[in-house]
Design a protein around this motif. Structure first.
Motif, short mmCIF file in Angstrom:
data_model
loop_
_atom_site.label_atom_id
_atom_site.label_comp_id
_atom_site.label_asym_id
_atom_site.label_seq_id
_atom_site.Cartn_x
_atom_site.Cartn_y
_atom_site.Cartn_z
N PRO C 183 0.82 -1.22 0.00
CA PRO C 183 0.00 0.00 0.00
C PRO C 183 0.85 1.27 0.00
O PRO C 183 0.51 2.26 -0.65
CB PRO C 183 -0.82 -0.10 1.29
CG PRO C 183 -0.80 -1.55 1.65
CD PRO C 183 0.50 -2.09 1.14
N ALA C 184 1.98 1.24 0.73
CA ALA C 184 2.86 2.40 0.74
C ALA C 184 3.33 2.68 -0.68
O ALA C 184 3.35 3.83 -1.14
CB ALA C 184 4.06 2.15 1.66
N SER C 185 3.71 1.61 -1.37
CA SER C 185 4.22 1.75 -2.73
C SER C 185 3.18 2.39 -3.65
O SER C 185 3.48 3.34 -4.38
CB SER C 185 4.62 0.36 -3.25
OG SER C 185 5.01 0.43 -4.59
N VAL C 186 1.95 1.90 -3.62
CA VAL C 186 0.95 2.40 -4.57
C VAL C 186 0.29 3.70 -4.14
O VAL C 186 -0.52 4.26 -4.88
CB VAL C 186 -0.14 1.32 -4.89
CG1 VAL C 186 0.50 0.07 -5.46
CG2 VAL C 186 -1.00 1.00 -3.67
N THR C 187 0.62 4.20 -2.93
CA THR C 187 0.10 5.51 -2.52
C THR C 187 1.22 6.54 -2.40
O THR C 187 0.97 7.68 -1.98
CB THR C 187 -0.62 5.42 -1.15
OG1 THR C 187 0.28 4.89 -0.19
CG2 THR C 187 -1.88 4.57 -1.22
N GLY C 188 2.45 6.14 -2.70
CA GLY C 188 3.54 7.10 -2.62
C GLY C 188 3.87 7.51 -1.20
O GLY C 188 4.23 8.66 -0.93
N THR C 189 3.75 6.57 -0.27
CA THR C 189 4.08 6.87 1.13
C THR C 189 5.20 5.95 1.61
O THR C 189 5.64 5.07 0.88
CB THR C 189 2.84 6.69 2.04
OG1 THR C 189 2.33 5.36 1.87
CG2 THR C 189 1.75 7.69 1.67
N THR C 410 3.54 -3.67 -10.11
CA THR C 410 2.79 -2.69 -10.90
C THR C 410 2.39 -1.52 -10.01
O THR C 410 2.53 -1.58 -8.79
CB THR C 410 1.48 -3.29 -11.47
OG1 THR C 410 0.60 -3.57 -10.38
CG2 THR C 410 1.76 -4.58 -12.24
N THR C 411 1.86 -0.50 -10.63
CA THR C 411 1.27 0.59 -9.84
C THR C 411 -0.15 0.16 -9.44
O THR C 411 -0.57 -0.95 -9.76
CB THR C 411 1.21 1.89 -10.69
OG1 THR C 411 0.51 1.59 -11.90
CG2 THR C 411 2.62 2.39 -11.01
N ALA C 412 -0.86 1.08 -8.79
CA ALA C 412 -2.21 0.76 -8.30
C ALA C 412 -3.10 0.29 -9.45
O ALA C 412 -3.16 0.93 -10.49
CB ALA C 412 -2.82 1.99 -7.63
N PHE C 413 -3.76 -0.85 -9.24
CA PHE C 413 -4.68 -1.33 -10.27
C PHE C 413 -6.09 -0.81 -9.98
O PHE C 413 -6.34 -0.21 -8.94
CB PHE C 413 -4.63 -2.85 -10.40
CG PHE C 413 -4.68 -3.61 -9.10
CD1 PHE C 413 -5.89 -4.00 -8.54
CD2 PHE C 413 -3.49 -3.95 -8.43
CE1 PHE C 413 -5.93 -4.71 -7.36
CE2 PHE C 413 -3.54 -4.65 -7.23
CZ PHE C 413 -4.75 -5.04 -6.69
N LYS C 414 -6.95 -1.02 -10.97
CA LYS C 414 -8.30 -0.46 -10.85
C LYS C 414 -9.14 -1.27 -9.86
O LYS C 414 -8.99 -2.49 -9.77
CB LYS C 414 -8.99 -0.44 -12.21
CG LYS C 414 -8.45 0.60 -13.15
CD LYS C 414 -9.61 1.17 -14.00
CE LYS C 414 -9.29 2.52 -14.59
NZ LYS C 414 -8.54 2.45 -15.85
N LEU C 415 -10.02 -0.60 -9.15
CA LEU C 415 -10.97 -1.29 -8.28
C LEU C 415 -11.73 -2.31 -9.12
O LEU C 415 -12.17 -2.00 -10.23
CB LEU C 415 -11.95 -0.30 -7.65
CG LEU C 415 -11.40 0.55 -6.49
CD1 LEU C 415 -12.23 1.82 -6.30
CD2 LEU C 415 -11.37 -0.27 -5.21
N GLY C 416 -11.85 -3.51 -8.61
CA GLY C 416 -12.61 -4.55 -9.30
C GLY C 416 -11.81 -5.35 -10.31
O GLY C 416 -12.22 -6.45 -10.70
N GLU C 417 -10.63 -4.85 -10.67
CA GLU C 417 -9.84 -5.48 -11.74
C GLU C 417 -9.41 -6.91 -11.40
O GLU C 417 -9.40 -7.78 -12.26
CB GLU C 417 -8.63 -4.61 -12.00
CG GLU C 417 -7.87 -4.91 -13.27
CD GLU C 417 -6.65 -3.98 -13.41
OE1 GLU C 417 -6.82 -2.74 -13.34
OE2 GLU C 417 -5.53 -4.49 -13.58
N ARG C 418 -9.04 -7.15 -10.15
CA ARG C 418 -8.48 -8.47 -9.79
C ARG C 418 -9.37 -9.24 -8.81
O ARG C 418 -8.96 -10.29 -8.31
CB ARG C 418 -7.08 -8.31 -9.21
CG ARG C 418 -6.09 -7.67 -10.17
CD ARG C 418 -4.68 -7.68 -9.62
NE ARG C 418 -3.77 -6.95 -10.51
CZ ARG C 418 -2.49 -6.76 -10.28
NH1 ARG C 418 -1.94 -7.24 -9.19
NH2 ARG C 418 -1.74 -6.09 -11.13
#
Lengths: 98, 505, 501
Positions: C183-189, C410-418
């Motif tokens: 989560p840190a990775s995909v939110t830039g924290t 990968t970067t943040a994926f779309k809601l529902g995608e996986r």
């Protein structure tokens, strides 16, 4: 090895998990995929490799035999779905203890 | 369902089959706090008043091992001549039951802390070696009360109630290897083994070993094989065997039941059975659709235990004497014969005699009361001697009253009866029931005079020197006083009366 | 005072110490911000406003009384809803615990309170921390503030999102297979998983006991280090906690020097399956480390490709056992207790109704992996693989001081995608899992936005057990170098976007 619908139903029984027919069907397929994906693990694990149960090698972590405060009874019972006579109440039990 | 075949006569069963025993004994340790948390282990507290996040299995809670429980387990292992594991882990035994807060039991599986021990027990003068497979640590479960059924049993109950005060109390489970070759003595061997364990554990001071309170619990496995065969038969496991006497009875029953089945051409079903003290029978537990799969795996929340060899050696040096050595030593000190000592140890009276002697009674007197009067009472009440509602101190007090001449042996029996019936301490019973010997005073003298007057010809014979005839008069005086007289004093009084009368007359 | 919400913990601490602002003002600003953005972000499951203000008032009082306070006293923090906080709902994102209020505090919670931090509330997570997107929360997903159509990662998506939604300067997470770092990775924290045993698990509702580890989440490396300092250290209530001094992570976060540091790039964590934009930013960041004086080399960890498989045997096995206690007897949601059903049926139905799809999947998988006849092939093999991974790390750390990789492929994926593809979802943890299996320290630091989609990319640093300070040394140097390039922190871009009409 492939898991059948009955296999999954038995596992659900062992895990005390009620599953709908749809959930069962879907799980059978998904578990197969996952188990195929993890199969590489059993091939890599040869007899000479020792298993690791604890990441860090701590041993003998113990405390002294000293009594400490218990929770207040009201706090304990406040969480319960059902209470009677200061005890947790459960519906009738069919099976017996192991 | 066809009716079960009749029980086979025990001797007949033993002529045809060899029994193989296996005993699993659960010992509740007497640590102050629980196995994995600091809650008190005190017996008898308000339900659920001795619980915390850990022993209630609340989300997020974690166990921390009680050092004293580990120490007790090691001491038990050493006393059973076991090897102590250089390193062992806890495991989770996974199964669902409402009395288990985490729905797994923290136990030990393939790495018990103690393994491969042996003890020798004696039955009717025969020494029998019992091999110990393992002794491992685990935690106790909570306590269930069944409501709405007629008998307080699980069957027919409307619902059940849970008290988790006992959940997490430390247990050590001691498991024997199959005990073979005991033959017809098998039930006695089982009893002698559990009695041995009880004495040993008490000497170690690691448990209260109160079978009636459940701090010592026994599951007895037995199977039969045709005489001369080498392969073990199918076994049953009988649970709920909560006294030494029941162990013997339950095994006799199971042997006869299994033999009856086999002789009738049937097969023994591998199952758990429950012992019913009242009917003296066993009944099958509810059969499960499938064998339980406990899915053991190493407990990740607890670090392995690796007992320091120096610690183990220190514990070994501090071990008390083994019960047989102790008994031999006490026998010499008390001056008992071999047979007298066997009565004491076989009857489970050793510690009671020790305590009675410590409370001031002479060893012979202490032995006498525990192996006769009190043993008879226990036997007819169907309880262990240990559970007789009379303390060693009270027994010593009765003996002191005898030694002081306040009561005699015959009155003492009535004091025992009254104390056992819960009527109070010996001194109070003697006072309240007026049981004291009439050692002087007019009542005694008048009774003697009445006896002499009633049997003038006997009195005459005594006057003529036939002193042995005095017994008839003593008997009458005793009847007259309803036993409250001291025979020696009465005898003296009669003789005095007759002699003085002679002088006067 | 709206600007307070963009300030970091250290800066707020300075301002409060200097008397320029009170904890109540800071807390109020955070609570107002929460009220404003929650409808869109949904990072919190429970906002504990009243108690937060009371905690803030008490800190202000103690400060006014001249009491000695810790560096983070009065600073707000958000707590992942897997940590027990007495008196507040602790749901773990599950229906089965929807009404549970614990009667005790987790050690982490207690240490926050003892240090005077102000707990704002409980953040969203995948049910029992099982997932990589927060979509497995029974109470709905959290949205990624960088793109509300995308996931904030998981399981600690609520904690990560709350930081870049500027609802709080600090948050607590727990990491079993990457639940802090991904989560840190995909939110830039910044998200740090301490060495296993470095922070106490007592009161953290267990997912997989041999892997779980609480850790700090923040917008800056120094803030994370300060929070790390507060929560870490030996706890007698956790038998797996390490009785050793906490490495000086705060000093390491202020060192800004990489001279002589040997950095290994893990060969196996890259290539196929990794987004080009992620690999590009990763390569640039590694070059930056080198420019900062680090000695960079390639290192092979040949068994890492087996880590995911081993993890998906060990983790569900422990899950199946840890989640057994949710049996509707002592606490939790009970269904169909109507007199017609036995306790066995009520347990089955309560668990069937209370657990979501992913929890059920893992319970069944774990029950299978531990079952008699399969233990050796599955759980036993996975434990052996764990040994091989530990040996890979040990060999690597003989050559280098730290290892680096992308934090997630990968970067943040779309809601529902996986959602309907568990295997694709599981791959989000490909890079983070090895450190959980080995128990060493690891962190994710923001290294920019992917040129492909403009979404944050994280770099993972892995250090040997108990060398958590090395993570901060690398993170702080990297942060300074990058912020020089960007003329400010990465998250400032988000704040700017909001100001644009």
């Amino acid at each position: 090895m492939a898991l059948s619908r009955d296999d999954v139903a038995k596992l659900a029984d062992l895990a005390r998990l009620e599953l709908t027919e749809t959930e069962l069907e879907r799980l059978v397929g998904q578990l197969d995929l996952i188990l195929t994906a993890v199969d590489s693990v059993s091939q890599a694990a040869t007899a000479e490799v020792a298993p690791t149960s604890h990441a860090l090698a701590l041993v003998n972590v113990m405390r002294d035999d000293v009594v400490t405060a218990s929770l207040p009874r009201e706090a304990v019972l406040a969480m319960a779905p059902a209470v009677e006579d200061g005890r947790f109440r459960v519906p009738r039990i069919l099976g017996e203890s192991a | 369902m066809s009716p079960a075949p009749a029980l086979l006569d025990f001797d007949r069963a033993m002529a045809l089959f060899d029994p193989a025993l296996g005993l699993e004994v659960h010992v509740e340790l007497n640590t102050r706090s629980k196995m994995f948390c600091g809650c008190s282990t005190e017996f008898g507290a308000e339900p659920n008043s001795q619980t915390c996040p850990v022993c209630l299995g609340l989300p997020g809670s974690l166990p921390v091992l009680n050092r004293r429980a580990v120490e007790s387990a090691i001491r038990i292992g050493l006393a059973l001549n076991c090897s102590i594991a250089s390193q062992c882990r806890f495991a989770r035994k996974n199964y669902f039951y409402p009395d288990m807060p985490k729905d797994f039991q923290t136990s030990q599986y393939d790495e018990p802390i103690c393994h491969d021990g042996r003890v020798t027990v004696e039955v009717e003068g025969r020494q029998i070696v019992i091999e110990i497979e393992r002794a491992h640590m685990e935690e106790d479960a909570g306590k269930l009360v069944h409501v709405g059924g007629s008998t307080g049993r699980i069957q027919g109950a409307d619902h059940s109630l849970l008290d988790y005060n006992r959940a997490g109390v430390p247990l050590v489970e001691i498991v024997t290897k199959p005990i073979l070759g005991a033959g017809a003595q098998a039930p006695q061997v089982a009893r002698a083994y559990v009695a041995y364990l009880r004495d040993l554990l008490r000497a170690l001071g690691v448990s209260d070993v109160r079978m009636e309170q459940g701090s010592l619990r026994c599951d007895a496995n037995v199977s039969l094989m045709p005489r001369g065969a080498t392969e073990l038969g199918t076994r049953t496991e009988t649970k709920n065997v909560n006294s030494l006497r029941s162990i013997e009875r339950a095994l006799r029953y199971e042997i006869r039941r299994q033999a009856g089945l086999l002789v009738a051409g049937g097969r023994v079903k591998q199952e758990t059975r429950h012992w019913h003290e009242d009917s003296g029978t066993t009944s099958p537990g509810r059969s499960k659709e499938q064998a339980e799969d406990y899915r053991y795996f190493p407990e990740p929340d607890l670090a392995p235990v690796a007992p320091d060899p120096e610690w183990v050696e220190r514990l070994r040096l501090e071990l008390p004497e083994a019960p047989p050595q102790r008994a031999a030593w006490l026998r010499a000190e008390w001056g008992f014969t071999e047979a007298e000592m066997r009565d004491v140890t076989g009857g489970g009276a050793l510690d009671l005699v020790v305590r009675t002697v410590a409370a001031g009674a002479a060893p012979a007197a202490a032995r006498k009361w525990w192996t006769t009067e009190l043993a008879r009472w226990a036997n007819s009440a169907g309880v262990e001697l240990e559970a007789v509602p009379m303390t060693a101190e009270q027994v010593a007090e009765v003996q002191a009253l005898i030694d002081q001449g306040v009561i005699n042996d015959r009155l003492a029996r009535r004091v025992f009866e009254a104390v056992l019936a819960g009527q109070g301490d010996p001194a109070a019973v003697v006072r309240d029931l007026g049981l004291a010997v009439l050692s002087d005073g007019s009542a005694l003298r008048q009774a003697v005079q009445r006896a002499i007057a009633d049997q003038p010809e006997v009195a005459q014979r005594i006057r003529q020197g036939k002193v042995q005839a005095v017994g008839a008069l003593i008997g009458q005086v005793m009847r007259d006083l309803r036993g409250r007289g001291d025979a020696a004093a009465i005898r003296q009084l009669i003789l005095d009366e007759l002699t003085s009368g002679q002088e006067a007359g | 005072m709206n600007d307070l919400i963009h300030k970091g913990a250290w800066e707020l601490s300075q301002l409060m110490t200097g008397g320029q602002v009170s904890s109540q003002e800071v807390t109020t600003a955070c609570l107002e911000r929460i009220a404003q953005v929650e409808p869109a972000v949904a990072a919190f499951l429970h906002v504990d406003a009243e108690r937060a203000l009371e905690l803030a008032r008490r800190v202000d009082q103690r400060r006014a009384d001249g009491q000695e306070l810790g560096p983070l006293a009065g600073v707000p923090v958000a707590l992942k809803d897997a940590f027990a906080y007495a008196g507040a709902p602790t749901t773990c994102g599950s229906l089965i615990l929807r009404d549970w209020i614990p009667p005790y505090n987790a050690t982490v919670t207690q240490r926050l309170l003892d240090a005077g931090l102000v707990i704002l509330g409980k953040t969203n997570l995948d049910e029992f921390a099982m997932g990589s997107s927060t979509e497995n929360s029974a109470f709905g997903p959290t949205h990624n503030p960088w793109d509300l159509e995308r996931v904030p990662g998981g399981s600690g998506g609520g904690s990560a999102a709350s930081l870049v939604a500027f609802e709080t300067p600090l948050a607590i997470g727990s990491d079993t297979g990457g639940s802090i770092r991904q989560p840190a990775s995909v939110t830039g924290t910044v998200g740090v998983k301490p060495t296993y045993g470095g922070s106490s698990r007592y009161g953290l509702v267990a997912m997989a006991s041999s892997l779980d580890q609480p850790g700090p989440c923040a917008r800056s490396v120094l803030d994370a280090a300060l929070l790390h300092q507060v929560i870490a250290g030996w706890d007698p209530k956790d038998s797996t906690s390490i009785d050793a001094p906490v490495p000086d992570v705060v000093a390491a976060a202020q060192r800004f020097d990489l001279a002589g540091l040997k950095v290994g790039v893990v060969e196996e964590l890259g290539g196929e399956g990794y987004a080009a934009g992620v690999e590009q930013r990763f390569a640039e960041a590694v070059a930056l480390l080198e420019a900062g004086g680090a000695e960079v080399r390639q290192v092979s960890c040949p068994h890492f490709p087996l880590a995911l498989g081993a993890y998906y045997l060990i983790m569900p096995s422990e899950v199946s056992s840890n989640l057994a206690r949710f049996d509707a007897v002592r606490y939790g949601w009970r269904v169909d207790d109507d007199g017609d059903h036995s306790v066995e049926q009520v347990m089955r139905r309560s668990r069937g109704a209370g657990f979501g799809a992913e929890a059920k999947r893992r319970i069944i998988l774990g029950t299978y992996a531990l079952s008699s006849g399969y233990y050796d092939a599955y759980y036993g093999s996975a434990q052996k693989t764990r040994t091989l991974i530990i040996e890979d790390f040990a060999a690597a750390f003989e050559q280098v001081d730290v290892l680096v990789s992308p934090a997630t492929p990968t970067t943040a994926f779309k809601l529902g995608e996986r959602v309907d593809d568990p295997l694709a979802m599981y791959k989000a943890d490909l890079c983070t899992i090895p450190s959980n299996l080995a128990g060493n320290a690891a962190a994710s630091f923001p290294i920019g936005l992917s040129p492909q989609d403009g979404l944050p990319v994280g770099l993972q640093v892995m250090a040997p057990p108990l060398a958590d300070d090395r993570l901060y040394r690398v993170g702080a140097a990297l942060e300074r170098a990058l912020e020089e390039q960007w003329s400010g922190p990465l998250w400032a871009e988000l704040a700017r976007r909001e100001e644009r009409p």
